[in-house]
Motif scaffolding. Structure first.
Motif, PDB file in Angstrom:
ATOM      1  N   TRP A 145       0.840  -1.205   0.000  1.00  0.00           N
ATOM      2  CA  TRP A 145       0.000   0.000   0.000  1.00  0.00           C
ATOM      3  C   TRP A 145       0.874   1.254   0.000  1.00  0.00           C
ATOM      4  N   ILE A 146       1.924   1.233   0.823  1.00  0.00           N
ATOM      5  CA  ILE A 146       2.785   2.424   0.902  1.00  0.00           C
ATOM      6  C   ILE A 146       3.437   2.693  -0.446  1.00  0.00           C
ATOM      7  N   VAL A 147       3.919   1.632  -1.093  1.00  0.00           N
ATOM      8  CA  VAL A 147       4.533   1.804  -2.412  1.00  0.00           C
ATOM      9  C   VAL A 147       3.503   2.360  -3.392  1.00  0.00           C
ATOM     10  N   LEU A 148       2.303   1.786  -3.343  1.00  0.00           N
ATOM     11  CA  LEU A 148       1.229   2.210  -4.244  1.00  0.00           C
ATOM     12  C   LEU A 148       0.952   3.714  -4.098  1.00  0.00           C
ATOM     13  N   ILE A 149       1.028   4.201  -2.866  1.00  0.00           N
ATOM     14  CA  ILE A 149       0.722   5.607  -2.623  1.00  0.00           C
ATOM     15  C   ILE A 149       1.917   6.502  -2.945  1.00  0.00           C
ATOM     16  N   THR A 150       3.133   5.993  -2.745  1.00  0.00           N
ATOM     17  CA  THR A 150       4.317   6.823  -2.978  1.00  0.00           C
ATOM     18  C   THR A 150       4.653   6.962  -4.455  1.00  0.00           C
ATOM     19  N   VAL A 151       4.415   5.916  -5.235  1.00  0.00           N
ATOM     20  CA  VAL A 151       4.898   5.904  -6.616  1.00  0.00           C
ATOM     21  C   VAL A 151       4.471   7.135  -7.440  1.00  0.00           C
ATOM     22  N   PRO A 152       3.196   7.564  -7.371  1.00  0.00           N
ATOM     23  CA  PRO A 152       2.836   8.714  -8.207  1.00  0.00           C
ATOM     24  C   PRO A 152       3.677   9.949  -7.917  1.00  0.00           C
ATOM     25  N   PHE A 153       4.131  10.091  -6.670  1.00  0.00           N
ATOM     26  CA  PHE A 153       4.928  11.263  -6.337  1.00  0.00           C
ATOM     27  C   PHE A 153       6.217  11.331  -7.152  1.00  0.00           C
ATOM     28  N   TRP A 154       6.760  10.176  -7.492  1.00  0.00           N
ATOM     29  CA  TRP A 154       8.030  10.151  -8.209  1.00  0.00           C
ATOM     30  C   TRP A 154       7.859  10.380  -9.703  1.00  0.00           C
ATOM     31  N   THR A 155       6.638  10.231 -10.203  1.00  0.00           N
ATOM     32  CA  THR A 155       6.459  10.399 -11.641  1.00  0.00           C
ATOM     33  C   THR A 155       6.363  11.883 -11.969  1.00  0.00           C
ATOM     34  N   ALA A 208       0.235  12.475  -2.291  1.00  0.00           N
ATOM     35  CA  ALA A 208       1.053  11.291  -2.044  1.00  0.00           C
ATOM     36  C   ALA A 208       2.173  11.597  -1.058  1.00  0.00           C
ATOM     37  N   PHE A 209       2.658  12.841  -1.114  1.00  0.00           N
ATOM     38  CA  PHE A 209       3.818  13.230  -0.313  1.00  0.00           C
ATOM     39  C   PHE A 209       3.464  13.367   1.163  1.00  0.00           C
TER      40      PHE A 209
END
Lengths: 329, 267
Positions: A145-155, A208-209
């Protein structure tokens, strides 16, 4: 792996004595070694951050005459920021305002702070339940879940904002969807190019951040405190207000600052979805360094923005700092 | 679980993720739409916007510029982050907190300030030309906090006594680093490489100020946004970039957590 390790330790056993002496000297200079290891990184930060910021500060006291910059000390640029030199039809884009001469930079600064503040509040309100869910409800797959939520921030931030532009636009997805569905006869114009669009897009981009810092502070809460509260007769709401919320304030604070400070100076979102009524200070700074070409004034505007943001953050921290302990006890 | 499995909060969480990904999903969906207008109703599926990308002048050179910046940035950044993380965990350094604070500053300063400050220094004070070097320098500054954070948590996560054992068994500090420390932090190193590559590859604003006449990929996209007829192509390009960034970041997160099953994320 083991064989190489053995071979090495056998080979070096003869030299143990001399290594020991060298190692003692090395460790006694542990601090020196630490600073030496840090030196390249600190040098990079010094050259690429500290020096440029001082340079910007110095430039803000200069004057530009066409392409030449004259660096005899003047405060004229700071004066110009608060000098009435433009007219607004409305304040913050939606409060009607007579066409009087107003200090355009100061008004834009106030608008930027207002927009950033509203976006930050929206982000915290939306992110808190999510962080709560991660910390208290999830048992398995938490990391997923954490990865799922963090990933958009990096795009790409640019592309995420751009996606909103095609969603909110006059011929965009919401309008064409509603028209196709027969809900509205004509596309709405009020979706794009106003401060609300900027707030929506900023809030979405930074969502996300903000979840992670809040999650971390919620996760640290000692669960036995919650049990004690329940045993002593607190209802769920009382328990949340008296224990969970105060103890998660550090996370909420860092999340607010991590969102608020960068959004005050955001350039991409107001440029793409703000239009003229949603224009923020970032666009002005960019144009002063670009087409308008008045770098000293641009520097002064930037310095003023950072100074006022820092001041606000300090006041905010001071206010919260005196309140939090009282709330805990 | 104390509460019922399908509570209000669970629905909220699913809605939250849907909201987070909604705009991205729509962007990808419409990159396959067989119409020049990005609007409902959908007109059937096509790959032609993707095929059309090959005819976009300047796209390939912009892509190449981005890669040429992102690779060295990620390597230098990770190397610096590795040294800094080692120094910040190895010994009790006086001034540890302010030093970490200083390295993290670019995280909270608006990029536009960093951009114009660097621009002022490069152009006015040193009178250097703008190039991919200046873009790379700015990306190095903003990627450093991520590298240091990732590597710091990795260094703090492993057992110090392994290093001490190696030193006690007569290994030199240098060899201890390569034999014990480095393999243990290697997942963090890979994660830092991938994350700083992605951050540099996707960064727009600093490159916008500092790239001069050498556009990177985000600058190229920005310049294409002016042409309505190129919109579907931009969507296709954007979808490719999303897919690429997603893959890298998910890989990075996997590496970051490798070998630390119980450890919780602290970004």
């Amino acid at each position: 792996m083991t064989s190489t390790a053995e071979r090495a330790s056998n080979g070096e056993r003869t030299a143990v004595g001399s290594w020991r002496g060298g190692r003692a000297a090395w460790l006694s200079h542990g601090r020196l070694r630490g600073y030496l290891l840090l030196a390249p990184t600190l040098l990079v930060v010094l050259i690429l951050l500290v020096l440029p910021v001082f340079d910007l500060l110095r430039t803000s006291f200069c004057t530009q005459v066409y392409l030449k910059i004259d660096c005899s000390f003047t405060l004229a640029n700071y004066g110009a920021i608060f000098e009435p030199n433009g007219a607004f039809g409305s304040l913050f884009g939606f409060i009607p305002y007579p066409h009087l001469q107003t200090p355009i930079y100061a008004v834009l600064l106030a608008r930027s702070i207002g927009v950033a503040l509203l976006a930050t509040i929206a982000v915290i309100l939306l992110a808190y339940p999510m962080a709560y869910f991660l910390a208290f409800r999830l048992v398995r797959n938490r990391i997923r879940w954490i990865v799922l939520i963090t990933v958009p921030f990096w795009t790409s931030y640019l592309l995420r904002v751009f996606a909103w532009k095609i969603i909110l636009g006059y011929g965009g997805l919401i309008n064409s969807g509603l028209v196709t569905a027969g809900i509205i006869p004509e596309p709405l114009e009020l979706l794009l190019y106003n401060p609300f669009a900027v707030i929506i897009v900023l809030a979405h981009s930074w969502l996300a951040f903000a979840v992670l810092p809040i999650y971390v502070s919620l996760d640290k809460i000692d669960r036995s405190l919650l049990e004690a509260a329940t045993d002593l007769g607190d209802t769920k709401l009382q328990r949340f207000l008296r224990i969970t919320l105060p103890l998660s304030m550090p996370g909420v604070l860092s999340a607010s600052l991590l969102v608020f400070i960068p959004t005050v100076g955001d350039y991409i979102t107001p440029s793409l979805v703000g239009g003229s009524s949603g224009m923020m200070l970032g666009s002005v700074i960019q144009s002063l360094f670009g087409q308008a070409n008045n770098q000293p004034l641009g520097a002064a505007v930037s310095v003023t923005m950072m100074a006022i943001v820092t001041l606000l953050v300090c006041i905010f921290l001071k206010l919260v700092g005196t309140k939090t302990p009282a709330a805990v006890t | 679980m104390r509460n019922s499995p399908v509570g209000l909060l669970n629905i909220y969480a699913v809605g939250f993720v849907a909201l987070l990904y909604g705009p991205l999903v729509l962007l990808v969906l419409f990159s396959f739409n067989n119409s020049i207008y990005v609007a409902f109703p959908l007109k059937g599926a096509t790959f032609r916007w993707y095929a059309a990308l090959f005819d976009y002048p300047g796209l390939l050179s912009a892509l190449w510029n981005s890669i040429r910046v992102a690779i060295p940035v990620s390597i230098v950044c990770t190397a610096l982050g590795l040294l800094a993380a080692k120094a910040l965990t190895g010994t009790r350094l006086p001034g540890r907190k302010p030093i970490i604070g200083l390295i993290m500053v670019p995280l909270v300063v608006p990029f536009i300030i960093l951009g114009i400050a660097l621009l002022t220094m490069v152009r006015k004070t040193f009178d250097l030309p703008l190039s991919l070097w200046t873009v790379g320098a700015s990306h190095l500054l903003v990627c450093l906090p991520f590298s240091v954070l990732v590597l710091l948590s990795r260094f703090e996560g492993f057992d110090r006594s392994l290093e001490e054992a190696s030193l006690d068994l007569g290994e030199s500090a240098w060899m201890t680093f390569w034999r014990v420390t480095f393999p243990l932090v290697l997942p963090g190193v890979v994660s830092s490489l991938l994350l700083s590559f992605t951050a540099s590859f996707d960064e727009f604003l600093l490159a916008f100020f500092l790239s001069g006449d050498k556009p990177t990929l985000p600058i190229y996209i920005w310049s294409q946004l002016r042409f309505p007829q190129k919109l579907p192509g931009v969507l296709a390009l954007g979808s490719c970039i999303f897919a690429f960034s997603f893959t890298l970041v998910v890989l990075a997160e996997r590496f970051r957590r490798r070998g630390t099953p119980g450890q919780r994320s602290t970004l």
